[in-house]
Enzyme design. Structure first.
Site, PDB file in Angstrom:
ATOM      1  N   ASP A  85       0.866  -1.179   0.000  1.00  0.00           N
ATOM      2  CA  ASP A  85       0.000   0.000   0.000  1.00  0.00           C
ATOM      3  C   ASP A  85       0.901   1.228   0.000  1.00  0.00           C
ATOM      4  O   ASP A  85       1.661   1.457   0.940  1.00  0.00           O
ATOM      5  CB  ASP A  85      -0.912  -0.046   1.237  1.00  0.00           C
ATOM      6  CG  ASP A  85      -2.035   0.981   1.173  1.00  0.00           C
ATOM      7  OD1 ASP A  85      -1.922   1.971   0.425  1.00  0.00           O
ATOM      8  OD2 ASP A  85      -3.034   0.797   1.897  1.00  0.00           O
ATOM      9  N   ASP A  96      -3.176   7.361  -3.340  1.00  0.00           N
ATOM     10  CA  ASP A  96      -3.113   6.232  -2.413  1.00  0.00           C
ATOM     11  C   ASP A  96      -3.524   4.992  -3.216  1.00  0.00           C
ATOM     12  O   ASP A  96      -4.620   4.950  -3.773  1.00  0.00           O
ATOM     13  CB  ASP A  96      -4.094   6.515  -1.263  1.00  0.00           C
ATOM     14  CG  ASP A  96      -4.003   5.512  -0.129  1.00  0.00           C
ATOM     15  OD1 ASP A  96      -3.263   4.516  -0.246  1.00  0.00           O
ATOM     16  OD2 ASP A  96      -4.709   5.732   0.888  1.00  0.00           O
ATOM     17  N   HIS A 155     -11.484   6.130   2.045  1.00  0.00           N
ATOM     18  CA  HIS A 155     -11.452   7.399   2.777  1.00  0.00           C
ATOM     19  C   HIS A 155     -11.180   8.563   1.847  1.00  0.00           C
ATOM     20  O   HIS A 155     -10.486   8.413   0.838  1.00  0.00           O
ATOM     21  CB  HIS A 155     -10.353   7.327   3.846  1.00  0.00           C
ATOM     22  CG  HIS A 155      -9.042   6.821   3.287  1.00  0.00           C
ATOM     23  ND1 HIS A 155      -8.079   7.669   2.812  1.00  0.00           N
ATOM     24  CD2 HIS A 155      -8.582   5.563   3.049  1.00  0.00           C
ATOM     25  CE1 HIS A 155      -7.070   6.943   2.345  1.00  0.00           C
ATOM     26  NE2 HIS A 155      -7.342   5.661   2.460  1.00  0.00           N
ATOM     27  N   HIS A 163      -6.984  10.957   5.784  1.00  0.00           N
ATOM     28  CA  HIS A 163      -8.294  10.409   6.149  1.00  0.00           C
ATOM     29  C   HIS A 163      -9.260  11.545   6.430  1.00  0.00           C
ATOM     30  O   HIS A 163      -9.154  12.226   7.442  1.00  0.00           O
ATOM     31  CB  HIS A 163      -8.198   9.493   7.376  1.00  0.00           C
ATOM     32  CG  HIS A 163      -7.580   8.172   7.062  1.00  0.00           C
ATOM     33  ND1 HIS A 163      -6.324   7.833   7.475  1.00  0.00           N
ATOM     34  CD2 HIS A 163      -8.029   7.120   6.368  1.00  0.00           C
ATOM     35  CE1 HIS A 163      -6.033   6.606   7.036  1.00  0.00           C
ATOM     36  NE2 HIS A 163      -7.057   6.159   6.356  1.00  0.00           N
ATOM     37  N   GLU A 188     -10.783   1.077  -1.173  1.00  0.00           N
ATOM     38  CA  GLU A 188      -9.835  -0.001  -0.892  1.00  0.00           C
ATOM     39  C   GLU A 188     -10.497  -1.231  -0.290  1.00  0.00           C
ATOM     40  O   GLU A 188     -10.475  -1.445   0.919  1.00  0.00           O
ATOM     41  CB  GLU A 188      -8.655   0.474  -0.033  1.00  0.00           C
ATOM     42  CG  GLU A 188      -8.985   1.238   1.225  1.00  0.00           C
ATOM     43  CD  GLU A 188      -7.700   1.606   1.980  1.00  0.00           C
ATOM     44  OE1 GLU A 188      -6.741   0.813   1.984  1.00  0.00           O
ATOM     45  OE2 GLU A 188      -7.670   2.691   2.581  1.00  0.00           O
ATOM     46  N   GLU A 276      -6.480  -1.088  -4.202  1.00  0.00           N
ATOM     47  CA  GLU A 276      -6.874   0.296  -3.904  1.00  0.00           C
ATOM     48  C   GLU A 276      -6.519   1.231  -5.052  1.00  0.00           C
ATOM     49  O   GLU A 276      -5.439   1.118  -5.639  1.00  0.00           O
ATOM     50  CB  GLU A 276      -6.146   0.772  -2.633  1.00  0.00           C
ATOM     51  CG  GLU A 276      -6.445   2.221  -2.260  1.00  0.00           C
ATOM     52  CD  GLU A 276      -5.814   2.630  -0.928  1.00  0.00           C
ATOM     53  OE1 GLU A 276      -4.784   2.053  -0.561  1.00  0.00           O
ATOM     54  OE2 GLU A 276      -6.372   3.536  -0.291  1.00  0.00           O
TER      55      GLU A 276
HETATM   56 CO    CO Z   1      -5.912   4.184   1.656  1.00  0.00          CO
END
Ligand code: CO
Length: 292
Positions: A85, A96, A155, A163, A188, A276
């Site tokens: 990640d 992300d 998020h 976040h 994700e 993700e």
């Molecule tokens: Co994330």
């Protein structure tokens, strides 16, 4: 959205996608976790970008928030299911993205989180709800015989913020946030052979600054100094290079200066996969910034 902000999101996404693919190629049996994270994190710096958080490398039942520690001797083993990640930012605008490498025979588990992500992305447009995305995610994972991880979510992303609203559930919920043009968020899905819920392990590798209260302990002051330029973005214990850091970090957590992200795991012996992408909602759908 401002053109320069959009450019940063798009460029950060392109960089993150390319480096995540390079990182995934490095994962093979007997390769070192520490060398992998060092190499991936160095690639981000070489591109003139920042790390939005340390590379998360979480194996098997560990779903998120693990990474290599200093002197980490672990290697990838046959049968491992490894989540990478990666968060990259340009001027605070974050991409992300995550993928899973299977060193065993878990193709269906990998497919479950991947297809869940793609089906959720297909739904994104102004007026869709986060709950509809969660419903698609749960359906794609369950129809392959696995469970979505219900207490991990996608998020929103903001400048130097990893976040924020909207929260994107990995299970079907009624309603929830209504998506609007210009929203930026990560979707994700996690698929698991375990219980579908993660809990905190004792292992702690990743922290972030949440306050700037005075610190008496010299080793603690040194850490606060060292992480100031993170501007609240998470950092790895491994980056601190200080023997006293392990004593100071819990003190800084207790005093409310730092937040800690313990490793999050499903039950021992289970396997978790994750995929993700980061999306920007447009008038008629979305831009996937982290798609290659
Ligand atoms: Co994330």
């Amino acid at each position: 959205m401002d053109d320069s902000v959009l450019d940063n999101y798009i460029s950060a996404g392109r960089i993150a996608a390319a480096i995540l693919a390079e990182g995934a190629k490095m994962i093979r049996t007997d390769a070192s976790l520490l060398e992998t994270v060092d190499a991936v994190e160095a690639m981000v710096a070489e591109q003139g970008a920042g790390l939005a958080f340390p590379l998360n490398l979480s194996i098997n039942e560990d779903a998120a928030h693990d990474t290599a520690s200093l002197g980490d001797s672990r290697v990838f083993e046959r049968g491992d299911v490894i989540k990478l990640d990666l968060g990259v930012h340009l001027d605070g605008y974050i991409a992300d993205t995550a993928t899973t490498v299977d060193l065993g025979a878990n193709a269906l588990l990998i497919e479950a989180s991947e297809q869940a992500l793609l089906h959720a992305i297909d739904i994104v447009r102004p007026g869709a709800t986060a709950g509809e995305l969660g419903t698609a995610i749960q359906y794609e994972i369950e129809r392959r015989g696995f469970k979505p991880v219900s207490n991990l979510t996608g998020h929103g992303l903001g400048g130097y913020t990893i976040h924020c609203p909207p929260t994107i559930p990995n299970i079907g919920l009624n309603g929830g946030p209504v998506l609007e043009e210009g929203m930026v968020f990560a979707i994700e899905p996690f698929a698991t052979t375990g219980t579908g819920r993660v809990s905190e392990k004792v292992k702690k590798e990743i922290y972030s600054q949440i306050s700037n209260k005075p610190v008496r302990m010299p080793a603690g002051r040194k850490i606060m100094e060292q992480i100031r330029d993170r501007r609240g973005l998470p950092f790895a214990r491994r980056w601190l290079h200080d023997k006293k850091a392990d004593l100071a970090l819990p003190v800084l957590v207790r005093s409310g200066n730092l937040h800690v992200y313990p490793v999050l795991s499903d039950t021992a012996g289970s396997l978790v996969s994750q995929h993700e992408h980061t999306v920007i909602v447009t008038a008629d759908g979305c831009i996937v910034t982290t798609r290659r």
